[in-house]
Design a protein around this motif. Structure first.
Motif, short mmCIF file in Angstrom:
data_model
loop_
_atom_site.label_atom_id
_atom_site.label_comp_id
_atom_site.label_asym_id
_atom_site.label_seq_id
_atom_site.Cartn_x
_atom_site.Cartn_y
_atom_site.Cartn_z
N THR A 80 36.51 42.37 44.56
CA THR A 80 37.88 42.72 44.94
C THR A 80 38.78 41.49 45.09
OG1 THR A 80 37.32 42.72 47.30
CG2 THR A 80 37.21 44.83 46.13
N GLN A 98 45.98 44.60 45.05
CA GLN A 98 44.86 44.38 44.14
C GLN A 98 43.52 44.48 44.87
OE1 GLN A 98 44.57 43.71 40.63
NE2 GLN A 98 46.56 44.71 40.83
N SER A 99 43.44 43.89 46.05
CA SER A 99 42.16 43.87 46.77
C SER A 99 41.71 45.28 47.14
CB SER A 99 42.26 43.00 48.03
OG SER A 99 43.11 43.61 48.99
N LEU A 102 41.07 47.44 43.66
CA LEU A 102 39.85 47.06 42.94
C LEU A 102 38.59 47.70 43.53
CD1 LEU A 102 40.56 43.31 42.10
CD2 LEU A 102 40.46 45.24 40.52
N GLU A 103 38.74 48.38 44.67
CA GLU A 103 37.63 49.20 45.17
C GLU A 103 37.44 50.44 44.31
OE1 GLU A 103 35.55 48.66 47.58
OE2 GLU A 103 36.45 47.24 48.99
N VAL A 110 30.42 48.80 41.13
CA VAL A 110 31.38 49.27 42.14
C VAL A 110 30.97 50.63 42.66
CG1 VAL A 110 33.79 49.83 42.60
CG2 VAL A 110 33.22 47.90 41.11
#
Length: 206
Positions: A80, A98-99, A102-103, A110
């Motif tokens: 992430t 984004q962090s 990205l999960e 993932v």
């Protein structure tokens, strides 16, 4: 975004590689069978090692679970934090978005990571020894999100930043469970996350 500072304890590369192989196997078993399904014999077969080696590195089942939680958190931090390894020209808002977004990636690692995290979270109801480690991992994640929110809204009070971070991380966990179980399309989960981030940023700016 979640992290517990995974630190290999082995004294050499071979030992570290074996630890990582075991932890990767543990993450797979937990994602597939849940925490209650984690047996040392099955983990040994999954990782291709002896049960004696598992006990050597992790002492007991509780130690294995604790280190697996740290491994999962550390792996989530990696995927992430950056997609392509390049330097990010992002501002705080883009970095936060984004962090969290990205999960939600349709990638085996993932999916496995998020499923294992959910299984560990649910198992703490029945396995109290996991609660402290899960609480610390969650607090670290909340702190990271609150820090990014604070960079976006530097005049917001600390308790408000923490409350917003708690809502965002809790929402993400819930959306992740629905996505992984097929109840929510990936694109919609990402859309709802983006909307929630905007709502929290607007709330903090009032």
């Amino acid at each position: 975004m979640r992290h517990c500072c995974f630190r290999p304890l082995g004294g050499n590369c071979v030992s570290t590689d074996r630890r990582r192989t075991i932890l990767e196997g543990a993450a797979r078993v937990i994602a597939r069978r849940g925490v209650r399904g984690l047996r040392m014999e099955e983990l040994a077969a999954e990782a291709g090692v002896s049960t004696a080696l598992i006990y050597y590195h992790f002492k007991d089942r509780a130690g294995t679970l604790r280190q697996t939680l740290e491994f999962i958190s550390d792996r989530a931090e990696r995927y992430t934090s950056n997609v392509d390894g390049a330097a990010r020209p992002y501002g705080a808002h883009e970095e936060l978005e984004q962090s969290l977004l990205l999960e939600f990636q349709d990638l085996p690692e993932v999916r496995e990571n998020s499923t294992a995290w959910g299984e560990l979270r649910a198992s703490a109801i029945f396995e109290p020894e996991l609660r402290g480690d899960l609480a610390r991992a969650s607090l670290a994640w909340i702190h990271d999100v609150a820090d990014l929110l604070g960079r976006i809204r530097p005049t917001a009070p600390a308790p408000d930043l923490t409350a917003s971070a708690e809502r965002l991380t809790a929402l993400l966990e819930g959306l992740s469970t629905r996505w992984l179980s097929g109840a929510l399309p990936l694109a919609h989960a990402r859309e709802l996350t983006s909307e929630a981030i905007s709502v929290e940023i607007e709330r903090l700016g009032r």
